[in-house]
Design a protein around this motif. Structure first.
Motif, short mmCIF file in Angstrom:
data_model
loop_
_atom_site.label_atom_id
_atom_site.label_comp_id
_atom_site.label_asym_id
_atom_site.label_seq_id
_atom_site.Cartn_x
_atom_site.Cartn_y
_atom_site.Cartn_z
N GLY A 44 0.92 -1.23 0.05
CA GLY A 44 0.20 0.24 0.00
C GLY A 44 0.46 1.12 0.20
O GLY A 44 0.34 2.05 -0.51
N ASP A 45 1.90 1.05 0.91
CA ASP A 45 2.88 2.51 1.11
C ASP A 45 3.79 3.11 -0.23
O ASP A 45 3.87 3.59 -0.82
CB ASP A 45 3.92 2.90 2.10
N TRP A 46 3.40 1.86 -0.69
CA TRP A 46 4.91 1.92 -2.44
C TRP A 46 3.84 2.46 -3.36
O TRP A 46 4.32 2.81 -4.28
CB TRP A 46 5.39 -0.06 -2.70
N ILE A 47 2.56 1.75 -3.26
CA ILE A 47 1.69 1.79 -4.62
C ILE A 47 0.80 3.57 -4.29
O ILE A 47 1.40 4.05 -4.87
CB ILE A 47 0.09 1.71 -4.30
N ASN A 48 1.56 4.61 -3.29
CA ASN A 48 1.12 5.57 -2.66
C ASN A 48 1.56 6.62 -3.55
O ASN A 48 1.99 7.33 -4.07
CB ASN A 48 1.13 5.30 -1.26
N ALA A 49 3.69 5.96 -3.60
CA ALA A 49 4.69 6.28 -3.45
C ALA A 49 4.55 6.70 -5.39
O ALA A 49 4.73 7.18 -5.88
CB ALA A 49 5.72 5.51 -3.20
N VAL A 50 4.06 5.36 -5.81
CA VAL A 50 3.78 5.45 -7.62
C VAL A 50 2.55 6.32 -7.51
O VAL A 50 2.58 7.42 -9.05
CB VAL A 50 3.22 3.98 -8.16
N GLN A 51 1.69 6.15 -6.72
CA GLN A 51 0.69 7.29 -8.00
C GLN A 51 1.33 8.83 -7.55
O GLN A 51 0.30 10.24 -8.02
CB GLN A 51 -0.04 7.27 -6.72
N ILE A 52 2.20 9.08 -6.60
CA ILE A 52 2.86 11.00 -6.49
C ILE A 52 4.03 11.04 -7.85
O ILE A 52 3.67 12.02 -7.97
CB ILE A 52 3.23 11.21 -5.96
N VAL A 53 4.11 10.00 -8.33
CA VAL A 53 4.71 10.00 -9.48
C VAL A 53 4.49 9.53 -11.12
O VAL A 53 5.14 9.44 -11.93
CB VAL A 53 6.42 9.63 -9.33
N SER A 54 3.47 9.33 -11.00
CA SER A 54 2.41 8.87 -11.62
C SER A 54 2.42 9.87 -13.19
O SER A 54 2.61 9.28 -14.69
CB SER A 54 0.69 8.24 -12.21
N LYS A 55 2.55 11.48 -12.76
CA LYS A 55 2.51 12.17 -13.79
C LYS A 55 3.60 12.54 -14.12
O LYS A 55 3.81 13.58 -15.48
CB LYS A 55 1.75 13.52 -12.76
N PHE A 56 4.76 11.69 -14.17
CA PHE A 56 6.29 12.17 -15.29
C PHE A 56 6.74 10.90 -15.80
O PHE A 56 6.88 10.01 -15.09
CB PHE A 56 7.41 12.03 -13.33
N PRO A 57 6.08 10.83 -17.03
CA PRO A 57 5.64 9.62 -18.15
C PRO A 57 7.39 9.50 -18.16
O PRO A 57 7.94 7.54 -18.44
CB PRO A 57 5.65 10.09 -19.44
N ARG A 58 8.66 10.12 -18.10
CA ARG A 58 10.17 9.33 -18.11
C ARG A 58 10.13 8.58 -16.43
O ARG A 58 11.10 7.52 -16.79
CB ARG A 58 11.25 10.47 -18.48
N VAL A 59 9.38 8.67 -15.46
CA VAL A 59 9.54 7.30 -14.30
C VAL A 59 9.03 6.40 -14.64
O VAL A 59 9.08 5.13 -14.39
CB VAL A 59 9.61 8.53 -13.13
N MET A 60 7.53 6.66 -15.50
CA MET A 60 6.93 5.29 -15.54
C MET A 60 7.09 4.29 -16.31
O MET A 60 6.72 3.51 -16.59
CB MET A 60 5.39 5.93 -15.61
N ILE A 61 8.16 5.15 -17.67
CA ILE A 61 8.27 4.15 -18.02
C ILE A 61 9.35 2.60 -17.48
O ILE A 61 9.02 1.86 -17.87
CB ILE A 61 8.49 4.69 -20.03
N ALA A 62 9.99 3.59 -17.02
CA ALA A 62 10.90 2.67 -15.96
C ALA A 62 10.00 1.56 -16.39
O ALA A 62 11.28 0.39 -15.56
CB ALA A 62 12.19 3.84 -15.21
#
Length: 220
Positions: free
Chosen positions: A8-26
């Motif tokens: 759950g805490d990991w998912i919360n962290a991902v949601q914070i950076v989900s607006k950055f496509p260069r981060v999400m593609i990795a």
């Protein structure tokens, strides 16, 4: 490769950076690694290339946190550096098999001429044939991908057209403009993924296996 903290805490962290496509593609690439064998896809390399202090290592930590401990400053980390030999990379790939290989900072390698050879090794999916006193050693193999980072494009180290076609280059700052806001986001992400890791990959693969009947549909 173990778990700590909570999903759950990991998912919360991902949601914070989900607006950055260069981060999400990795992050997507990290999840994609075990699917390559299932869908009979070729190995490939994701190259995060930009100036220093642009968020590349933080992005790799996020990708590594899918499967295990992502802090490259610790000995037992999913994220390694480019301070490797070709043989060590080959054996690491064979151990990982279907999990992603993550190497940080091409400047760390002692002999830059080996970078092209390592890229070819990753892409080929098979180690070098070797003999032994008793006969021929088993040839090592893998189906996975490399998530690399560096200030210089990986393709600049190789003239091999076949390897270049396997490299997906993502240029630029991972988190966009560098300011106080993004600085806080990067700091929070680093803290979160170093405390909460190793859950998402297991949950994902359990779901993939539970849906084995859909593999032909997904492959199509």
């Amino acid at each position: 490769f173990h778990r700590a903290g909570s999903l759950g805490d990991w998912i919360n962290a991902v949601q914070i950076v989900s607006k950055f496509p260069r981060v999400m593609i990795a992050l997507y690439a990290s999840f994609a690694a075990p699917l390559l064998a299932i869908f009979d896809c070729p190995n490939f390399i994701l190259d995060l290339c930009s100036r220093t202090s642009q968020g590349k290592t933080t992005t790799q930590r996020l990708a590594g946190s899918v499967w295990g401990q992502p802090d490259e400053r610790k000995t037992a980390s999913v994220v390694q550096t480019w301070d490797q030999t070709k043989v060590s990379v080959e054996r690491r790939l064979a151990i990982l098999a279907n999990l992603p290989l993550i190497l940080d900072d091409t400047k760390r390698i002692k002999d830059v001429r080996q970078i092209a050879e390592i890229l070819y090794t990753v892409a080929s999916g098979q180690g070098r044939g070797r003999g032994s006193i008793q006969g021929i050693q088993t040839v090592l193999s893998w189906s996975t991908l490399l998530i690399s980072s560096g200030e210089q494009r990986l393709t600049s180290f190789s003239n091999d057209g076949g390897v270049k076609m396997r490299v997906l280059e993502i240029e630029g700052a991972q988190f966009g403009k560098q300011n106080t806001e993004t600085g806080k986001i990067v700091e929070a992400l680093n803290f979160a993924v170093c405390q909460n890791y190793g859950h998402a990959g297991i949950a994902f693969m359990e779901w993939v296996i539970q849906n084995r009947a859909r593999w032909p549909e997904w492959k199509a």
